[in-house]
Design a protein around this motif. Structure first.
Motif, PDB file in Angstrom:
ATOM      1  N   GLN A 101      78.235  84.110  29.609  1.00 55.13           N
ATOM      2  CA  GLN A 101      77.403  83.145  30.319  1.00 55.13           C
ATOM      3  C   GLN A 101      76.300  83.852  31.093  1.00 55.13           C
ATOM      4  O   GLN A 101      76.526  84.881  31.736  1.00 55.13           O
ATOM      5  CB  GLN A 101      78.267  82.314  31.275  1.00 55.13           C
ATOM      6  CG  GLN A 101      77.490  81.247  32.043  1.00 55.13           C
ATOM      7  CD  GLN A 101      78.375  80.502  33.016  1.00 55.13           C
ATOM      8  OE1 GLN A 101      79.550  80.842  33.176  1.00 55.13           O
ATOM      9  NE2 GLN A 101      77.829  79.480  33.651  1.00 55.13           N
ATOM     10  N   LYS A 103      78.323  66.881  32.358  1.00 54.12           N
ATOM     11  CA  LYS A 103      79.169  67.713  33.197  1.00 54.12           C
ATOM     12  C   LYS A 103      78.804  69.192  33.122  1.00 54.12           C
ATOM     13  O   LYS A 103      79.074  69.960  34.043  1.00 54.12           O
ATOM     14  CB  LYS A 103      80.629  67.545  32.790  1.00 54.12           C
ATOM     15  CG  LYS A 103      81.171  66.132  33.010  1.00 54.12           C
ATOM     16  CD  LYS A 103      82.637  66.051  32.614  1.00 54.12           C
ATOM     17  CE  LYS A 103      83.187  64.653  32.837  1.00 54.12           C
ATOM     18  NZ  LYS A 103      84.621  64.546  32.446  1.00 54.12           N
ATOM     19  N   ASP A 104      78.189  69.630  32.034  1.00 55.46           N
ATOM     20  CA  ASP A 104      77.922  71.056  31.848  1.00 55.46           C
ATOM     21  C   ASP A 104      76.600  71.510  32.446  1.00 55.46           C
ATOM     22  O   ASP A 104      76.261  72.692  32.355  1.00 55.46           O
ATOM     23  CB  ASP A 104      77.935  71.394  30.345  1.00 55.46           C
ATOM     24  CG  ASP A 104      79.298  71.134  29.726  1.00 55.46           C
ATOM     25  OD1 ASP A 104      80.303  71.244  30.461  1.00 55.46           O
ATOM     26  OD2 ASP A 104      79.349  70.805  28.519  1.00 55.46           O
TER      27      ASP A 104
END
Length: 849
Positions: free
Chosen positions: A165, A243-244
């Motif tokens: 990430q 949500k992400d």
């Protein structure tokens, strides 16, 4: 217009005084209600505009948006505007003193971003191309890394990676093991300016934001700042993002709309407004209801005659409701027309004080809220209709003959009218008549006492509320008043500070000056010198050794110039010969929770070296009242909960330095000035001319004091206006109640005069009635007032989280006692003078009175 409406109008015209006073009460109530609501809305709008000016008007930020998110924001019908910044990347910050901010973050801005997002330039200029950069001032003050305007910096710019990430500014720094910086390219920048910390940079952000212009080679990650057309659609917009998707709310603006997670300010604003509105509504309801209820005898007699000729209960109720609507039709519009200009006048009086306290570039404009005006009108109409309907329904349900004879109003019971023997010895005939009449006509008298009681409670409550609001303002703005200007630096060389001091003290307007050094030393204290309370409270912050009965603590030594130290010794009646130098006694002061020492005797402690070994014993005299020198700050960021402060002359600092035990040093200067603003400006010019690179703060304490005075003025002004309006409503209530009651008794009073009661005896009887009103009012009003004051105090302490000192409302109670008797006597004099003007025979025969 039917016959019943005509009868209602005639009743209003006949009782002109009651109609006028009731209408004045409606006007005052509506005006005050409108003013409170309008001011709350105007203040909220001012805070929103001020926060938007300081922090930006955007509502939500997408800190790591790709092209699809950016395009989606631009095409959403709920979005009013959006600003995009390029996330160029991160670079390692060498020698950073802040372990939680180890990076520099490069952000690319276009012209729209510079126009929309607030940036305060401190020196230099804005970047004009992608090879120039603007650095934040807190890079030096917080990070400890100094970069000057004109320097060229070369950075290895890349991405923060945690697993698979890519991290953004919204992701706080974890640790070197959990994330890595992956360089992508090398970039060189010329520093062209220094700015304040950008408002868009979160305090938890891992990188200091460096601003350059947007590069033509667009970055694949962008920060998008979105402004919604309707901010109250914020939650639904965030939900639709998914949500992400990471997002950041502009809490500085949204909190004043009640849309942020931090709702304390919104709750405080609306809770204060709600308390004021409840007080106004309560006073209004009681005033308007009492105006109709107290004259129930008059309308009951009239209703009985109308019912005897065929009027129905519904027609009678409609007549009284029409009477109330007529009063409202005149009073409500006038109240709104008085309330809005009155609020505008008050805002214009306090606008300068508001701008000095909060935002100097935002006007405090009057904001007229149509929903608030509608609520004011509806509440007033409902209050009037309910106040008129209750007595009308009661009268219409009473049998016709009882209404005509009015036998239901006075119920005589011999036992209840009996006056105790011991009282008969002190009371004359007129006073006995007044007391028996008070017992016989309980209903109207009860209404008068309730009106007076409610007036006392309103006045004392409003006064207490203003006192606690003012206490909040004073407590939240406490500053030291011994000086006007402060200069302090944690890392300036001592010689450089003293050289600068010689220049700054010569600035025009400076009348007194002083310099000092704050040095922190490790020390050992005999535990016998410490109180049990100190050990229980702060034991976790010191190393207490039960075996040796010693405690390791930190000592804050304050070295002041010789003139200041000698003045201090003189004020404490201490010998200059005894309290000088390291080999002599010194002055020990302390602050923190509770008493630090068991007694006010000289104490001994030892300075320690880096290994914790004692290297020098010192004896100090402890004093409770110590001078306020430089503001005390926790430079190391650690909470100790206590402070041991040693005060010594500056010449002793060299002897302390020779021990080599200092843990932290902070130098400072204080100045008094006839013109602090001008002196501060000249001092800043001198500092800039000297090319000071050390981190320092220079601020005008007098300006902070002025803000405190302005805030106190604002609160006192609004409290005074509110108390005056509440007092006027209360006076109107009492005047209306008493004068109407006296008018309804004019046949009774005329009968007493017809049997030979002199004016002197008549006045004596009425004065005794005034005393009865006042005493009964105090018996009920004072305990209730104290209870409500305590309730307001508890609500503000528990609900608002303020640290307040309970103040018994002696002043407002004394004023209310004096006011009650004064108002009652004046009203009695007015009412009885009107009765005396009437012919006795006419008053006895007036069946419709």
């Amino acid at each position: 217009m039917n016959i019943f409406h005509k009868v209602a109008l005639q009743g209003l015209k006949k009782s002109r005084t009651r109609t006028f006073v009731t209408m004045i009460g409606v006007v005052l109530s509506v005006a005050l209600f409108t003013g409170v609501v309008t001011f709350a809305v105007s203040l909220q709008n001012y805070m929103i505009n001020g926060a938007a000016t300081k922090y930006g008007s955007w509502h939500v930020e997408l800190p790591a948006a790709d092209f699809s998110l950016e395009a989606g924001a631009a095409g959403d019908s709920r979005v009013a505007d959006s600003v995009t910044l390029q996330n160029i990347g991160y670079a390692a910050l060498e020698d950073s003193k802040n372990d939680y901010k180890p990076y520099l973050f490069l952000s690319g801005w276009d012209q729209k971003a510079f126009d929309a997002l607030p940036i305060k330039l401190l020196s230099g200029r804005m970047p004009e191309n992608s090879s120039e950069v603007l650095i934040p001032a807190h890079l030096a003050s917080n990070g400890g890394v100094k970069i000057a305007v004109g320097d060229t910096i070369t950075l290895q710019v890349g991405d923060r990676i945690s697993g698979n990430q890519k991290l953004s500014q919204h992701d706080a720094y974890s640790s070197a093991g959990e994330e890595t910086l992956v360089p992508v390219t090398e970039k060189s920048y010329t520093v062209v300016g220094i700015c304040q910390r950008p408002a868009i940079e979160e305090y938890s952000a891992p990188g200091y934001t460096l601003i350059t212009t947007a590069d033509s080679a667009a970055a694949d990650s962008r920060s998008v700042f979105i402004t919604l057309k309707n901010p109250y659609q914020l939650r639904s917009y965030i939900k639709d993002l998914g949500k992400d998707v990471d997002y950041v709310l502009n809490d500085d603006v949204l909190r004043f709309m009640g849309l942020s997670g931090e709702k304390m300010l919104t709750v405080l604003l609306y809770s204060i407004s709600a308390i004021l509105i409840l007080l106004v509504v309560a006073g209004s309801v009681f005033l308007i209801y009492n105006a109709f209820h107290i004259s129930l005898n008059e309308r009951t007699h009239q209703f009985g005659i109308l019912m005897s000729v065929g009027a129905t209960a519904r027609q009678l109720r409609g007549s009284v409701l029409f009477e109330g609507l007529c009063i409202g039709a005149v009073g409500i519009p006038i109240g709104i027309l008085v309330g809005l200009p009155g609020t505008r006048l008050v805002l214009s009086l306090v606008e300068k004080n508001f701008t000095n306290v909060m935002y100097d570039n935002v006007p405090l404009d009057l904001v007229i809220s149509l929903p608030a005006i509608i609520v004011a009108v509806v509440v007033s109409i409902v209050t009037i209709l309910i106040s008129a309907y209750i007595p009308a329904k009661k009268a219409s349900d009473t049998p016709v003959m009882e209404c005509i004879r009015q036998t239901n109003e006075v119920r005589v019971e011999a036992k209840k009218l009996k006056i105790p023997r011991f009282m008969r010895r002190f009371l004359r005939l007129e006073e006995r008549l007044a007391l028996k009449n008070f017992k016989r006509n309980k209903r109207p008298y009860r209404s008068i006492v309730l009106s007076l009681t409610f007036s006392v409670v309103l006045f004392v409550s409003a006064s207490s509320f203003g006192i606690y609001l003012n206490q909040v303002a004073e407590d939240s703005n406490q500053v030291v008043e011994q000086y006007d200007i402060v200069f302090s630096s944690p890392d300036m060389e001592e010689a450089q500070l003293l050289q600068l001091y010689d220049q700054l003290k010569e600035v025009s307007g400076v009348t007194a000056s002083a310099y000092q050094a704050d040095v922190t030393y490790p020390c050992k204290i005999n535990a016998g010198e410490l109180s049990d309370h100190f050990l229980d409270t702060f034991g976790e912050f010191i190393k207490y050794d039960e075996k040796s009965q010693t405690a390791d603590a930190l000592l804050d030594a304050v070295f002041v110039d010789d003139d200041t130290y000698q003045s201090l010794l003189k004020s404490l009646n201490l010998s200059a010969e005894e309290y000088t130098g390291l080999a002599h006694n010194m002055i020990m002061a302390a602050y923190g929770e509770g008493y630090l020492y068991m007694q006010d005797e000289p104490m001994e402690f030892s300075l320690c070296n880096g290994n914790g070994d004692a290297v020098k014993n010192i004896r100090a005299a402890y004093v409770k009242d110590y001078p306020d020198l430089l503001p005390r700050e926790a430079d190391d960021g650690a909470f100790r909960g206590y402070s041991l402060m040693l005060i010594a002359p500056y010449e002793a600092k060299a002897q302390f330095d020779a021990l080599g035990t200092a843990a932290a040093v902070k130098l400072g200067m204080t100045f008094e000035s006839d013109n602090p603003g001008r002196s501060t400006s000249q001092m800043q010019t001198i500092i800039d001319a000297n090319g000071i690179t050390a981190d320092y703060t220079l601020y005008n304490v007098y300006e902070i004091l002025e803000q405190n005075r302005n805030l106190s003025f604002i609160i006192n002004a609004f409290a005074a206006v509110f108390i005056v309006m509440i007092t006027l409503i209360s006076i109107a209530n009492v005047f209306n109640t008493i004068s109407t009651n006296i008018k309804l008794r004019k046949r009774e009073l005329a009968m007493l005069r017809s049997v030979g009661m002199s004016d002197r005896d008549f006045n004596r009887m009425m004065c005794f009635e005034c005393i009865l009103y006042g005493v009964r009012t105090m018996l009920w009003g004072l305990p209730l007032s104290v209870f409500v004051s305590c309730l307001i105090y508890r609500v503000m302490v528990l609900g608002g989280g303020f640290e307040l000192t309970f103040i018994f409302p002696w002043g407002s109670i004394g004023a209310s006692i004096l006011g009650v008797f004064l108002i009652v006597f004046i009203t009695m004099l007015y009412a009885t003078s009107q009765i005396k003007k009437e012919n006795i025979i006419d008053a006895l025969w007036d069946e419709l009175a």
